[in-house]
Design a protein around this motif. Sequence first.
Motif, PDB file in Angstrom:
ATOM      1  N   LYS A 253     -34.754  -1.100   3.709  1.00  0.00           N
ATOM      2  CA  LYS A 253     -34.001   0.128   3.966  1.00  0.00           C
ATOM      3  C   LYS A 253     -34.545   0.856   5.195  1.00  0.00           C
ATOM      4  O   LYS A 253     -33.776   1.375   6.009  1.00  0.00           O
ATOM      5  CB  LYS A 253     -34.048   1.047   2.755  1.00  0.00           C
ATOM      6  CG  LYS A 253     -33.275   2.355   2.930  1.00  0.00           C
ATOM      7  CD  LYS A 253     -33.315   3.187   1.671  1.00  0.00           C
ATOM      8  CE  LYS A 253     -32.482   4.471   1.828  1.00  0.00           C
ATOM      9  NZ  LYS A 253     -32.939   5.332   2.930  1.00  0.00           N
ATOM     10  N   VAL A 254     -35.865   0.893   5.332  1.00  0.00           N
ATOM     11  CA  VAL A 254     -36.476   1.570   6.479  1.00  0.00           C
ATOM     12  C   VAL A 254     -36.031   0.914   7.787  1.00  0.00           C
ATOM     13  O   VAL A 254     -35.623   1.603   8.734  1.00  0.00           O
ATOM     14  CB  VAL A 254     -38.015   1.562   6.360  1.00  0.00           C
ATOM     15  CG1 VAL A 254     -38.653   2.080   7.644  1.00  0.00           C
ATOM     16  CG2 VAL A 254     -38.464   2.406   5.171  1.00  0.00           C
ATOM     17  N   VAL A 255     -36.058  -0.403   7.839  1.00  0.00           N
ATOM     18  CA  VAL A 255     -35.651  -1.111   9.054  1.00  0.00           C
ATOM     19  C   VAL A 255     -34.180  -0.859   9.353  1.00  0.00           C
ATOM     20  O   VAL A 255     -33.795  -0.560  10.497  1.00  0.00           O
ATOM     21  CB  VAL A 255     -35.933  -2.617   8.925  1.00  0.00           C
ATOM     22  CG1 VAL A 255     -35.329  -3.373  10.115  1.00  0.00           C
ATOM     23  CG2 VAL A 255     -37.437  -2.875   8.843  1.00  0.00           C
ATOM     24  N   ARG A 256     -33.342  -0.951   8.338  1.00  0.00           N
ATOM     25  CA  ARG A 256     -31.902  -0.731   8.548  1.00  0.00           C
ATOM     26  C   ARG A 256     -31.621   0.698   9.000  1.00  0.00           C
ATOM     27  O   ARG A 256     -30.777   0.932   9.886  1.00  0.00           O
ATOM     28  CB  ARG A 256     -31.137  -1.049   7.257  1.00  0.00           C
ATOM     29  CG  ARG A 256     -31.083  -2.542   6.925  1.00  0.00           C
ATOM     30  CD  ARG A 256     -30.120  -2.819   5.804  1.00  0.00           C
ATOM     31  NE  ARG A 256     -30.568  -2.233   4.540  1.00  0.00           N
ATOM     32  CZ  ARG A 256     -31.368  -2.828   3.658  1.00  0.00           C
ATOM     33  NH1 ARG A 256     -31.804  -4.062   3.908  1.00  0.00           N
ATOM     34  NH2 ARG A 256     -31.713  -2.232   2.541  1.00  0.00           N
ATOM     35  N   ASP A 257     -32.313   1.665   8.409  1.00  0.00           N
ATOM     36  CA  ASP A 257     -32.102   3.071   8.791  1.00  0.00           C
ATOM     37  C   ASP A 257     -32.473   3.319  10.245  1.00  0.00           C
ATOM     38  O   ASP A 257     -31.759   4.035  10.972  1.00  0.00           O
ATOM     39  CB  ASP A 257     -32.920   3.990   7.882  1.00  0.00           C
ATOM     40  CG  ASP A 257     -32.339   4.105   6.479  1.00  0.00           C
ATOM     41  OD1 ASP A 257     -31.204   3.633   6.265  1.00  0.00           O
ATOM     42  OD2 ASP A 257     -33.029   4.650   5.592  1.00  0.00           O
TER      43      ASP A 257
ATOM     44  N   ASP B 102     -36.301  -1.636  19.851  1.00  0.00           N
ATOM     45  CA  ASP B 102     -36.917  -2.823  19.254  1.00  0.00           C
ATOM     46  C   ASP B 102     -37.765  -2.362  18.075  1.00  0.00           C
ATOM     47  O   ASP B 102     -38.588  -1.454  18.206  1.00  0.00           O
ATOM     48  CB  ASP B 102     -37.801  -3.544  20.272  1.00  0.00           C
ATOM     49  CG  ASP B 102     -36.997  -4.117  21.426  1.00  0.00           C
ATOM     50  OD1 ASP B 102     -35.928  -4.707  21.166  1.00  0.00           O
ATOM     51  OD2 ASP B 102     -37.427  -3.963  22.579  1.00  0.00           O
ATOM     52  N   ILE B 103     -37.564  -2.995  16.933  1.00  0.00           N
ATOM     53  CA  ILE B 103     -38.268  -2.586  15.714  1.00  0.00           C
ATOM     54  C   ILE B 103     -39.313  -3.641  15.376  1.00  0.00           C
ATOM     55  O   ILE B 103     -38.987  -4.821  15.203  1.00  0.00           O
ATOM     56  CB  ILE B 103     -37.291  -2.382  14.550  1.00  0.00           C
ATOM     57  CG1 ILE B 103     -36.284  -1.292  14.912  1.00  0.00           C
ATOM     58  CG2 ILE B 103     -38.045  -2.027  13.273  1.00  0.00           C
ATOM     59  CD1 ILE B 103     -35.246  -1.021  13.848  1.00  0.00           C
ATOM     60  N   TYR B 104     -40.558  -3.193  15.273  1.00  0.00           N
ATOM     61  CA  TYR B 104     -41.677  -4.084  14.973  1.00  0.00           C
ATOM     62  C   TYR B 104     -42.300  -3.693  13.637  1.00  0.00           C
ATOM     63  O   TYR B 104     -42.676  -2.537  13.434  1.00  0.00           O
ATOM     64  CB  TYR B 104     -42.745  -3.998  16.060  1.00  0.00           C
ATOM     65  CG  TYR B 104     -42.274  -4.381  17.441  1.00  0.00           C
ATOM     66  CD1 TYR B 104     -42.369  -5.690  17.894  1.00  0.00           C
ATOM     67  CD2 TYR B 104     -41.728  -3.422  18.304  1.00  0.00           C
ATOM     68  CE1 TYR B 104     -41.943  -6.043  19.177  1.00  0.00           C
ATOM     69  CE2 TYR B 104     -41.290  -3.760  19.573  1.00  0.00           C
ATOM     70  CZ  TYR B 104     -41.404  -5.066  20.011  1.00  0.00           C
ATOM     71  OH  TYR B 104     -40.978  -5.413  21.261  1.00  0.00           O
ATOM     72  N   VAL B 105     -42.394  -4.660  12.756  1.00  0.00           N
ATOM     73  CA  VAL B 105     -43.095  -4.468  11.492  1.00  0.00           C
ATOM     74  C   VAL B 105     -44.382  -5.270  11.549  1.00  0.00           C
ATOM     75  O   VAL B 105     -44.356  -6.490  11.758  1.00  0.00           O
ATOM     76  CB  VAL B 105     -42.232  -4.919  10.297  1.00  0.00           C
ATOM     77  CG1 VAL B 105     -43.063  -4.932   9.017  1.00  0.00           C
ATOM     78  CG2 VAL B 105     -41.032  -3.993  10.133  1.00  0.00           C
TER      79      VAL B 105
ATOM     80  N   ILE C  24     -38.574  -9.745   3.943  1.00  0.00           N
ATOM     81  CA  ILE C  24     -37.483  -8.775   3.859  1.00  0.00           C
ATOM     82  C   ILE C  24     -37.303  -8.051   5.196  1.00  0.00           C
ATOM     83  O   ILE C  24     -36.174  -7.806   5.641  1.00  0.00           O
ATOM     84  CB  ILE C  24     -37.752  -7.775   2.719  1.00  0.00           C
ATOM     85  CG1 ILE C  24     -37.713  -8.498   1.370  1.00  0.00           C
ATOM     86  CG2 ILE C  24     -36.748  -6.630   2.744  1.00  0.00           C
ATOM     87  CD1 ILE C  24     -38.133  -7.643   0.197  1.00  0.00           C
ATOM     88  N   ALA C  25     -38.414  -7.707   5.840  1.00  0.00           N
ATOM     89  CA  ALA C  25     -38.336  -7.032   7.142  1.00  0.00           C
ATOM     90  C   ALA C  25     -37.645  -7.918   8.172  1.00  0.00           C
ATOM     91  O   ALA C  25     -36.826  -7.443   8.974  1.00  0.00           O
ATOM     92  CB  ALA C  25     -39.727  -6.653   7.608  1.00  0.00           C
ATOM     93  N   CYS C  26     -37.959  -9.199   8.156  1.00  0.00           N
ATOM     94  CA  CYS C  26     -37.340 -10.143   9.092  1.00  0.00           C
ATOM     95  C   CYS C  26     -35.846 -10.263   8.819  1.00  0.00           C
ATOM     96  O   CYS C  26     -35.032 -10.266   9.746  1.00  0.00           O
ATOM     97  CB  CYS C  26     -38.031 -11.498   8.973  1.00  0.00           C
ATOM     98  SG  CYS C  26     -37.495 -12.707  10.198  1.00  0.00           S
TER      99      CYS C  26
ATOM    100  N   VAL D 247     -41.377  -9.288  13.158  1.00  0.00           N
ATOM    101  CA  VAL D 247     -42.522  -9.202  12.254  1.00  0.00           C
ATOM    102  C   VAL D 247     -43.741  -9.851  12.899  1.00  0.00           C
ATOM    103  O   VAL D 247     -43.670 -10.989  13.387  1.00  0.00           O
ATOM    104  CB  VAL D 247     -42.223  -9.879  10.899  1.00  0.00           C
ATOM    105  CG1 VAL D 247     -43.445  -9.822   9.990  1.00  0.00           C
ATOM    106  CG2 VAL D 247     -41.035  -9.199  10.225  1.00  0.00           C
ATOM    107  N   ARG D 248     -44.818  -9.094  12.921  1.00  0.00           N
ATOM    108  CA  ARG D 248     -46.092  -9.614  13.388  1.00  0.00           C
ATOM    109  C   ARG D 248     -47.148  -9.347  12.327  1.00  0.00           C
ATOM    110  O   ARG D 248     -46.985  -8.473  11.488  1.00  0.00           O
ATOM    111  CB  ARG D 248     -46.489  -8.959  14.721  1.00  0.00           C
ATOM    112  CG  ARG D 248     -45.467  -9.196  15.822  1.00  0.00           C
ATOM    113  CD  ARG D 248     -45.913  -8.668  17.162  1.00  0.00           C
ATOM    114  NE  ARG D 248     -44.909  -8.911  18.201  1.00  0.00           N
ATOM    115  CZ  ARG D 248     -45.063  -8.619  19.481  1.00  0.00           C
ATOM    116  NH1 ARG D 248     -46.212  -8.055  19.888  1.00  0.00           N
ATOM    117  NH2 ARG D 248     -44.102  -8.866  20.348  1.00  0.00           N
ATOM    118  N   ARG D 249     -48.229 -10.077  12.387  1.00  0.00           N
ATOM    119  CA  ARG D 249     -49.256  -9.966  11.349  1.00  0.00           C
ATOM    120  C   ARG D 249     -50.569  -9.474  11.955  1.00  0.00           C
ATOM    121  O   ARG D 249     -50.942  -9.884  13.051  1.00  0.00           O
ATOM    122  CB  ARG D 249     -49.455 -11.305  10.639  1.00  0.00           C
ATOM    123  CG  ARG D 249     -48.177 -11.819   9.987  1.00  0.00           C
ATOM    124  CD  ARG D 249     -48.394 -13.104   9.205  1.00  0.00           C
ATOM    125  NE  ARG D 249     -47.134 -13.641   8.711  1.00  0.00           N
ATOM    126  CZ  ARG D 249     -46.544 -13.270   7.581  1.00  0.00           C
ATOM    127  NH1 ARG D 249     -47.141 -12.343   6.822  1.00  0.00           N
ATOM    128  NH2 ARG D 249     -45.395 -13.796   7.199  1.00  0.00           N
TER     129      ARG D 249
END
Length: 317
Positions: free
Chosen positions: A25-29, A38-41, A53-55, A61-63
Amino acid sequence: MLIQNEEPSIAVLIPCYNEEVTIGKVVRDFRKALPKADIYVYDNNSTDRTAEIACQAGAQVRREPRQGKGNVIRAMFEDIDADVYVMTDGDDTYPAEAASHMVEKVLEGYDMVIGDRLSSTYFQENKRPFHNFGNRTVRGVINSLFSANVTDVMTGYRAFSYSFVKTYPVLSKGFEVETEMTIHSLDNNIRLYELPVQYRDRPDGSVSKLNTFGDGFKVLSTIFRLIREYKPLPFFGGLGLLVGIIGFVLTGSVVFDFFRTGQVQRFPTLIGAVMLIVIGLLCIVLGFIQDTLAKNSRRRFIMDTNYVTRDYRMQKR
């Protein structure tokens, strides 16, 4: 400063640890609120489906293997280049709708925009009374020491300029990093703007990773350390003055006895009192030396910021 008509690049940075309930939900919002960003988790060793889920929601997505929010922020700031950075948490407690206004403030010239929870709904939504007490305590201490009026010192919802991100030294490893950011900004007279935002408590099934007492102690320890580093003259000078006064009082009692009896009856007390006076004077001298070093450090920070800003402007041409 951006070239006229050039579209600013925006990066949304989301540090995450076991946030599978909310991260989608956070990414979609934020994709809806900032469609060109650009959204990076950054997944910090999650044991659930946070990264997956983030991807799926559209984030990159990075670690980051070093555990702790401070370590994640350090990695994000080192890795990502953008004109504007928006940092939020993955727990869906901050409104994505405020992000565009925060970005506007950075583009106007502010180096850090603080998403102020405490002026809106935080104390009504947050169900942890010790957190409320801690926020008020930390805010009062920092504002008193730096003659400031920051409302929300510990918020995780912030926006930054490029120059701030590339010159800010992330030293803290955990949740105390937000407090460190605020103190760093106040000490270096960085341009701050506070934007009140609506705060909402975590939804059902989402568990906070913040340990009230453990992380609270780390925050207080960080404040103590940063005061010693950023305000050395009041810190060491005040300590030296206190120790010196104790030494003078003890010395005075021995001198009083001497005038009354004609004998020095408490040699150990006299020796200890003189040592306290000497230690107090040394602390005061140390305070002046450290204060000079702190001023030189601020001077170097300003020069480094100017270099980074100049180089970035040249790259954007």
